[in-house]
Scaffold this motif. Structure first.
Motif, short mmCIF file in Angstrom:
data_model
loop_
_atom_site.label_atom_id
_atom_site.label_comp_id
_atom_site.label_asym_id
_atom_site.label_seq_id
_atom_site.Cartn_x
_atom_site.Cartn_y
_atom_site.Cartn_z
N ALA A 98 0.84 -1.21 0.00
CA ALA A 98 0.00 0.00 0.00
C ALA A 98 0.87 1.25 0.00
CB ALA A 98 -0.94 -0.01 1.20
N GLY A 99 1.90 1.26 0.81
CA GLY A 99 2.77 2.44 0.89
C GLY A 99 3.38 2.77 -0.46
N GLU A 100 3.63 1.73 -1.24
CA GLU A 100 4.23 1.94 -2.57
C GLU A 100 3.17 2.13 -3.65
OE1 GLU A 100 6.46 -1.63 -2.42
OE2 GLU A 100 8.10 -0.75 -1.26
N LEU A 101 1.90 2.24 -3.24
CA LEU A 101 0.77 2.49 -4.16
C LEU A 101 0.77 1.50 -5.31
CD1 LEU A 101 0.75 6.40 -4.16
CD2 LEU A 101 -0.93 4.90 -3.11
N THR A 102 0.72 0.24 -4.96
CA THR A 102 0.85 -0.83 -5.95
C THR A 102 -0.50 -1.48 -6.19
OG1 THR A 102 2.84 -1.28 -4.67
CG2 THR A 102 2.39 -2.70 -6.56
N PRO A 103 -0.99 -1.48 -7.43
CA PRO A 103 -2.28 -2.10 -7.69
C PRO A 103 -2.23 -3.62 -7.61
CG PRO A 103 -1.38 -1.14 -9.71
CD PRO A 103 -0.44 -0.78 -8.60
N THR A 104 -3.08 -4.19 -6.79
CA THR A 104 -3.24 -5.63 -6.70
C THR A 104 -4.53 -5.89 -5.95
OG1 THR A 104 -2.26 -7.72 -5.96
CG2 THR A 104 -1.97 -5.85 -4.51
N VAL A 105 -5.04 -7.11 -6.08
CA VAL A 105 -6.21 -7.53 -5.31
C VAL A 105 -5.86 -8.83 -4.59
CG1 VAL A 105 -8.65 -8.15 -5.35
CG2 VAL A 105 -7.75 -6.53 -7.04
#
Lengths: 767, 767
Positions: A98-105
């Protein structure tokens, strides 16, 4: 396209199609999502872009999260599936993702976290433990929503760059089979913007255009950097709204982050998440009072304005239901959020209370929902209540009328009592499919004991003319089948049989103990000795097809001829690869079923006995009556007496290994390999044999140290599960007398009393 | 008894005395608690019951938590120490320890969880991630409280059976040294009820009276069992209150779970936890307005009634300060709790806002506290604000006047700029002790760079007539010392020097660049070439004692003769085990200090230059000006350009290895072992030497493949740290010419320019 599948498969299909790296580690009830992905990768099924995802099983969920984090940083689309403690192990990586603003689910079949006891069942304690990580959290309430939200989450994460935790109720949604309108590939493609995938790839760590990510920061700038991500969270809710709107145009199903249903002028409302929303929604409909429901789909980011805006202005009392418990907190998490959100939105109201429900898959029924709405009528309703249990310690539970029910007449409800691994669940899934193919909506939910193989399974099947929205167990069944005579006495198989319903029994005759109950319920009763029919048709213990045919014959859930055709076709298809003979056996068994199934007339004067009162904790648990126990009956810290397995003789074996002493070479392997420690050996003073039961066997021991003693191998008949491992390893089996064996499986029933006596006597012998 | 110690030692002393099993795993800033315990166990120091605790280092914090869980289940008193990701790994076990109602205390030096970047510094994100586990959470605000609460938590957990997480601010409290009134053994004994210890032991898992604990439970009873623990949480707050009252009678220090300080008729109040309470409390005092503070000590169980009751009835606006950030939440956790608690207690008020501060040890100064109180004067104060930074992106930060200060005149504030491992911090701790022994209160706080050895350290020392309650960095120092000439230019050593203050410099003369600043501040300036004095006295690089003497001589913080006696005594004591010669050297150095220390008169006309404006992100970071950066300056996801180490020539070496080419055997070991890659070797075309600087050295290579080439070993003079590993491994050192070596350490200063040029030239040579 319509399909009948469970929540895990519904999610896995979308997740598989939309990802390139899938790192997995199995944990109930999420495992089958990973298993599907693994199986599809093994058969080289391509994802949406024509490549086969890499599916890797790691050494734990911590490893799975780390592998996904790494894959995401290379620009891959990556996902994982987990629950409970598995999710806890992912939390450190989740903060960084989240801190690295990474898209995933991440897809989570929400499950209880172990506290005073482990539980494999469902509640929201796991996802709530992850709510501080900075992930968006999207909650599905049904199998269809789980399928749809898997896509919506993926589309929204790519656009918002906020990672999404997509969750749904473990077992209740993950394992319920239901009719689902499947998303087609072109719908998936329409929702996933290739530009956004490209953007994600362009942020990858690569030697071709190197950047530095994951530094150490000091007090000088960490705080500023942390606040720098605010716009992404501010915009995330709008992204979800727009994604849901786009989804509606592509797929025709409409969702909103916060959705109100019920009376437009409601005075009382419930706020909830997950499968409970289906029950509450239907109850709101059925009650027809000034009540309503706010479904929370988007739990994080939580938007106070949108949440408050969906509440009718007339609402003056709210109950917020949390499916988790946080001891020592001011209140459970959703309650805290709602109180604060309404305050911030200027929508405070006289009554906002919080309640707990459904911990570890405890039921939430329409009766309980009505109980909550009724409580809200009070001027000062109880706060921090529990519902669904009787709390006679801190008196937090609210009352409800357990007889209140809302199920419609045109929905067929059927219950099947079977044993794990006996084929009942598989046959019932097939029945759902047959009925679904015939144009009706079906729901299948299967209650397993955590003891797994050999333990009781109860299949809850509903069929109706419209989608089934009843994520709770059947309480009044028009049809009940008991697939195993040994279950009578272990569980009250008639408890949920509706008045005038149909009862189907596997056995040559109906046990005496059921007569009074069946008569009192004016039931139509059918019997078939399915075990004998199966043996006669050369199918061994496989009674599933026979009982399935009998179900369709007795229940009239659909025209019988149609059902029969479908079963025959299914048998032909399922067993084709095993050869014509096996197909033939099955078809023969189907015919034999119809020949042997017969209606039984029950006439009983005596009223059924009420359940025994005053049982202690363990006796109630063993009688499958744990749900009736009040809070005070439970130990405060999960502590129980030991050595209680002896009170739970499961008596599962249909056949017992019988010791043919003459052929025995006294190697001891049978006792060594028995996984249930149900075969034991003693050498003892010959003189003791004098008191033995007549059928007790013994030998002279071969070993010279034991000269003058007697030697016995004895089976504990009620502990044996009939698994045959002992017979399989017996080296005396294929020796000089091939017609003889030292251990031979024989039907249990005629042996049981004698072997019980032999075991008693054996236990009394000195070690 | 009074002692001067840091928070970690203050806690470890109590935890060690009260436990039998201590499972540890090191993580900054909690490590030294485990290190103390380990050291005491190694020297067989007994705990309160006369046994030596078992201190075991596990393979991770997950293992430490598991070991503690196991030890507790055997009836042992067990504890651990951790922070940040370490605490995250303990969460699964924590749920179980709480579920089983097991008394224990975990001591946490609260630290940031890694998100966009790792940080070793302090905030509450880690403990907040554990707030769902069902543990009580007790927060200390100072070193004294940490010492006291370690005992109160242990006493309360034994009585309540709820496990306690005792936390305090990482670095700010864990590493601040302060005067502490130590708890004596009889006070510990008076607080720990042996009956309760016996009760804990009697619940142990033992073959002597076996019980079953940690079962699997199913939906039938899990929920009831979970609610069965309610009375323990309901009673826990009362247990804490009574324990604190008992503590007051035994130790004379009074605490309450929620404590109000400030105006009895306050209109505005702040709610906070941790060391910030000290700052806010002092600011409330200094402001003299209608303002106040609620200190939250007991965060879990949170008691809405007691919390609300401690607020004066006049308060109409509250700011809740959270030292954590949960993106996507309705608000940070303490804020949510306070909003709900006040609603439930019927104490709602017009204004309740939440704010974030102090993430990752960002300062909270009295100026910022005043800013918060000022914001509360507004009719609609900003909600979800940040304070201490400038947020020019989402504009959430509140303004404050940075010049507002409340520090009293009778407190001496001194700042020392040193380098990691140069002895400055140790000497300053000793100075605190000397001043403390002389009857004054001392506070020492040491700002380390996460680059550790060789990086800058700034010692912040306060001395005063009463306990120091200022857990923030010194902004206006009456005394500033610069212990290393190389720091000038890297950091503005005069920034915090108060007008008319004293400046002490290690060097033969004051650098030109400081003159204007010193003149502008009308500073008294002293200089000593401590490095030369140290060398002359045979003490090598050890300047710490010399600078300590100079500090006492210049600062007049206490009568100099007394201080000198104490330093001499300390030197005799510290170095006795190294022999009389070492003691003698130190005493000689003390004399030499007085002979060499001299006051310098600065006359400068030019005004000091303002700091350079418009620097980019990296330049600001390198200039130690990160605190000035606004939010917009930071990357949103922790991504930075690579290859920026070249902009940060640390130039730490006091001496450089010089290549004596004639003795070199060209083995290449020096380049291989250099941990900073600061020695490199090339073989290249001889013709290129023509353009080399005059001092550039080369050899004919010995290896026949390189015939016709030239061979050079070159040191990068600004990357070398002077660690001497290269010299130590050089095999040419003790060969045929023992008076020669192939690498010899020589003072850096005279070599620097030439070696810089040589390195430039060397870099240009082909590989």
């Amino acid at each position: 396209m319509q399909a009948l599948l469970d929540g895990n498969e519904a999610v896995a299909r979308v997740a598989y199609a939309l990802n390139e790296v899938i790192a997995i580690y199995p944990i109930t009830p999420a495992s089958s999502m990973g298993e599907w992905a693994d199986a599809w990768a093994a058969e080289k099924r391509p994802n949406l872009w024509g490549t086969v995802p890499s599916v890797i099983e790691m050494q734990s969920e911590a490893g799975a999260a780390g592998a996904v984090h790494g894959a995401l940083q290379t620009g891959s689309l990556a996902t994982t599936f987990t629950a409970s403690q598995g999710l806890l192990l992912m939390i450190p990586n989740m903060y960084k993702i989240a801190g690295e603003l990474t898209p995933t689910v991440f897809h989570v079949a929400a499950r209880t976290i172990a506290t005073h006891a482990l539980s494999i069942f469902g509640d929201h304690s796991d996802v709530m433990a992850a709510r501080a990580t900075g992930w968006a959290m999207l909650c599905s309430a049904s199998v269809q929503e789980a399928h749809d939200f898997a896509l919506i989450a993926q589309a929204a994460t790519l656009e918002s760059r906020v990672p999404f935790l997509h969750f749904f109720d473990g077992f209740r949604t993950s394992h319920e089979i239901a009719n689902v309108t499947l998303l087609e590939d072109d719908q998936l493609r329409a929702m996933i913007d290739p530009e956004l995938v490209f953007d994600h790839r362009s942020r990858a760590l690569t030697p071709d255009h190197p950047v530095l990510r994951g530094t150490a920061q000091n007090p000088d700038v960490f705080f500023q950097a942390r606040e720098r991500a605010n716009p992404f969270y501010r915009d995330c809710v709008e992204v979800v709204v727009e994604t849901m709107e786009r989804f509606a145009t592509k797929a025709g199903r409409t969702y909103a982050p916060y959705e109100y249903t019920g009376a437009p002028d409601a005075e009382r409302a419930i706020v909830a998440m997950g499968s409970a929303c289906e029950t509450i929604d239907e109850t709101v409909d059925a009650l027809g009072e000034k009540v309503g429901l706010v479904k929370v789909r988007l739990y994080r980011p939580f938007d106070p304005k949108r949440f408050a805006a969906c509440l009718p202005p007339t609402v003056r009392a709210i109950a917020v239901l949390d499916r988790t418990k946080e001891p020592g907190s001011v209140g459970e998490p959703l309650y805290l959020d709602v109180v604060t959100a309404l305050r911030e939105a200027g929508r405070e109201m006289p009554v906002i209370v919080g309640g707990r429900f459904g911990l570890s898959s405890k039921e939430l029924t329409p009766a309980m929902v009505k109980g909550v709405f009724d409580e809200l009528k009070a001027e000062r309703p109880r706060n921090h209540f529990s519902v669904g249990i009787r709390d006679d310690v801190t008196h937090n539970s609210i009352d409800y009328d357990p007889d209140f029910a809302i199920e419609r007449e045109d929905v067929v409800r059927a219950l099947f009592y079977g044993l794990g691994s006996d084929g009942t669940v598989g046959a019932n899934k097939n029945s759902c499919k047959i009925i679904g193919d015939a144009g009706r909506y079906a729901q299948g939910y299967f209650v397993y004991d955590s003891k797994k193989s050999g333990a009781m399974t109860v299949s809850h099947l509903r069929f109706g003319p419209r989608p089934i929205r009843a994520p709770y167990l059947i309480e009044h069944a028009a049809f009940v089948a008991c697939h195993h005579p040994s279950l009578v006495g272990r569980v009250d198989v008639l408890e949920h049989l509706a008045d005038g319903g149909t009862f189907l029994f596997n056995g040559s005759e109906i046990p005496e103990s059921l007569h009074a109950g069946l008569a009192a319920k004016r039931a139509r009763v059918f019997a078939i000795d399915a075990s004998r029919v199966a043996r006669d048709c050369g199918m061994g213990n496989r009674i599933n097809t026979i009982m399935q045919v009998a179900f369709f014959a007795c229940s009239k859930v659909m025209p019988f001829e149609e059902a029969l055709d479908a079963i025959c076709n299914a048998a032909r298809k399922s067993y084709a690869h095993k050869g014509a003979a096996v197909v033939e056996k099955n078809l023969k068994a189907i015919d034999a079923t119809l020949a042997n199934l017969h209606e039984v007339t029950i006439t009983a004067a005596a009223a059924p006995l009420p359940p025994e009162a005053g049982l202690d904790l363990l006796a109630m648990l063993l009688a499958n009556r744990g749900d009736e126990l009040p809070v005070s009956a439970m130990p405060c810290d999960g502590t129980f007496p030991t050595s209680t397995a002896r009170y739970e003789k499961r008596n599962l074996a249909q056949a017992l290994p019988v010791w043919e002493a003459a052929a025995c070479i006294q190697c001891g392997k049978c006792a060594m390999v028995c996984p249930h420690a149900a075969i034991r050996i003693k050498a003892y003073d010959e003189a003791l044999i004098g008191n033995a039961p007549a059928t007790f066997k013994s030998l002279r021991p071969m070993h010279k140290d034991w000269s003058g003693l007697a030697y016995t191998i004895q089976v504990a008949p009620e502990d044996c599960t009939g698994c045959t491992i002992c017979v399989d390893v017996c080296p005396a089996r294929s020796k000089t007398h091939p017609e003889q064996q030292a251990l031979v499986m024989q039907p249990q029933a005629p042996l049981l009393d004698a072997e019980r006596a032999n075991w008693e006597f054996f236990l009394g012998l000195p070690e």
